[in-house]
Design an enzyme around this catalytic site. Structure first.
Site, short mmCIF file in Angstrom:
data_model
loop_
_atom_site.label_atom_id
_atom_site.label_comp_id
_atom_site.label_asym_id
_atom_site.label_seq_id
_atom_site.Cartn_x
_atom_site.Cartn_y
_atom_site.Cartn_z
N ASP A 187 1.15 -1.45 0.03
CA ASP A 187 0.08 0.10 -0.08
C ASP A 187 0.72 0.98 0.64
O ASP A 187 0.82 1.83 -1.18
CB ASP A 187 -0.71 -0.17 1.41
CG ASP A 187 -2.39 -0.68 0.70
OD1 ASP A 187 -2.00 -1.71 -0.29
OD2 ASP A 187 -2.69 -1.04 1.72
N ASN B 252 -4.04 8.62 2.01
CA ASN B 252 -4.76 8.21 3.36
C ASN B 252 -5.03 9.63 4.58
O ASN B 252 -5.79 9.23 4.99
CB ASN B 252 -3.39 7.21 3.41
CG ASN B 252 -3.95 5.70 3.14
OD1 ASN B 252 -4.64 5.55 2.54
ND2 ASN B 252 -2.80 5.22 3.95
N GLU B 253 -4.17 9.99 4.80
CA GLU B 253 -4.21 10.63 6.27
C GLU B 253 -3.31 12.02 5.91
O GLU B 253 -2.23 11.78 5.42
CB GLU B 253 -4.09 9.73 7.27
CG GLU B 253 -2.77 9.34 7.90
CD GLU B 253 -2.75 8.22 7.27
OE1 GLU B 253 -1.47 8.08 6.98
OE2 GLU B 253 -2.95 7.48 6.73
N GLY C 288 -6.21 2.20 7.78
CA GLY C 288 -4.83 2.66 7.90
C GLY C 288 -4.35 2.95 9.71
O GLY C 288 -4.71 2.45 10.45
N TYR C 289 -3.71 3.55 9.19
CA TYR C 289 -3.68 5.10 10.61
C TYR C 289 -4.39 5.30 11.54
O TYR C 289 -4.74 4.41 12.96
CB TYR C 289 -2.71 5.63 10.45
CG TYR C 289 -1.69 6.43 11.89
CD1 TYR C 289 -1.78 5.52 13.48
CD2 TYR C 289 -1.59 8.19 11.62
CE1 TYR C 289 -1.37 5.99 14.03
CE2 TYR C 289 -0.41 8.52 13.00
CZ TYR C 289 -0.35 7.72 13.92
OH TYR C 289 0.01 7.75 14.54
N SER D 214 -6.27 1.98 13.29
CA SER D 214 -5.19 1.39 14.32
C SER D 214 -5.59 1.97 15.99
O SER D 214 -5.31 1.72 16.65
CB SER D 214 -4.10 1.41 14.00
OG SER D 214 -3.61 2.76 13.70
N ALA E 60 -4.08 8.29 21.27
CA ALA E 60 -4.09 8.38 22.45
C ALA E 60 -3.95 9.63 23.47
O ALA E 60 -3.72 10.05 23.99
CB ALA E 60 -2.74 8.11 22.95
#
Length: 294
Positions: A74, A149-150, A191-192, A195, A214
């Site tokens: 990817d 993606n981001e 993706g990120y 997660s 977080a």
């Protein structure tokens, strides 16, 4: 037919894939134009010997190309998108990596799917992108200021959390106290963002996801917003700089800089084979249905 080829080299898994692709296209009289650095590596590894035309940048990719073949994972496709840009050239990802949601063609299916490409038996999935601008200007990303993606912001050189003031269309949303914040496209939702607890979006929805990394304020949850929203971020913390990333590209930004994120006016076209749809990939990669009760 004319194809552009871009790839990454992995010693144990890539060589047979590359050979299969080159043999197939040569047997079918397909014109191949190879990314220069990739072809140089193939010559060094003696995977190919024939001379091919090359390209170096997005400026050499035009409407004469029917498709771009991305060989890798990817991450390779994300880099291929920076070459394709607004040209409209569709990308087909051939998976030589590990877990991949974008590189759908597996190594044992190459000849079968490339035949479908030649016969134009495929569909196009258009993927939204987001762009970044900053005050002051961020010189490291001025040329490639978009992400498939981001876009994420995160702390740098510290274990202390940062504060991210977030505005949507100039209306205050929240101050996130966290390690960082992810603004994800539907493509990047697997993706990120995923997660970090974000939701999965199908590629065709007109939405973005804001996902804290977080967060200290535990009631700060991932938020889905319309993709025509203009997002403004102001990041403060104890250090003088923090990090901003666009997919795999990273820049250092001064404390209290203001970032603006919005959808780009162009999209990336991904080739989708009927047998390898997004939903099938999702089931396979996330092992849905593996529970014997299903």
């Amino acid at each position: 037919m004319k194809v552009a080829i871009y790839g990454q080299y992995y010693q144990n898994s890539t060589e047979p894939i590359i050979r299969d692709i080159f043999v197939f296209f040569n047997e079918n009289n397909v014109e191949m134009v190879i990314e220069e650095a990739f072809l140089k590596l193939l010559y060094e590894k003696q995977i190919v010997k024939k001379e091919y035309k090359t390209f170096q940048s997005h400026k050499e990719l035009d409407a004469s190309f029917d498709i771009m073949i991305s060989i890798g994972g990817d991450g390779t496709i994300l880099r291929a998108a920076t070459l394709v840009r607004a040209s409209g050239i569709p990308i087909l990802g051939i998976n030589a990596g590990r877990l991949g949601f974008l590189a759908m063609v597996q190594k044992d299916e190459i000849a079968e799917f490339l035949q479908l490409i030649i016969e134009k038996k495929y569909t196009i999935s258009e993927r939204s992108l987001i762009s970044l601008s900053g005050t002051p200007e961020i010189s490291e990303i001025s040329d490639i200021n978009f992400a498939m993606n981001e876009i994420s912001v995160s702390r740098k050189d510290t274990t202390s959390m940062i504060t991210i003031e977030t505005y949507l269309n100039d209306e205050f949303l929240n101050s996130y106290w966290a390690d960082g914040l992810i603004i994800s496209t539907p493509t990047g939702s697997t993706g990120y963002s995923l997660s970090c607890g974000g939701p999965i979006l199908t590629p065709n929805v007109s939405s973005l996801v804001i996902t804290p990394i977080a967060p200290h304020n535990l009631n700060a949850r991932p938020l889905v917003i319309p993709d025509d929203t203009v997002i403004r971020l102001k990041i403060t913390g104890r250090e003088k700089h923090y990090l901003v990333s666009l997919d795999s590209r990273i820049a250092s930004v001064k404390n209290e800089s203001v970032l603006t994120i919005k959808k780009t006016p162009f999209k990336i076209k991904m080739v989708e084979i009927h047998e390898e749809t997004f939903l099938k990939t999702l089931r396979n990669k996330l092992l849905w249905g593996e529970d014997k009760r299903n």
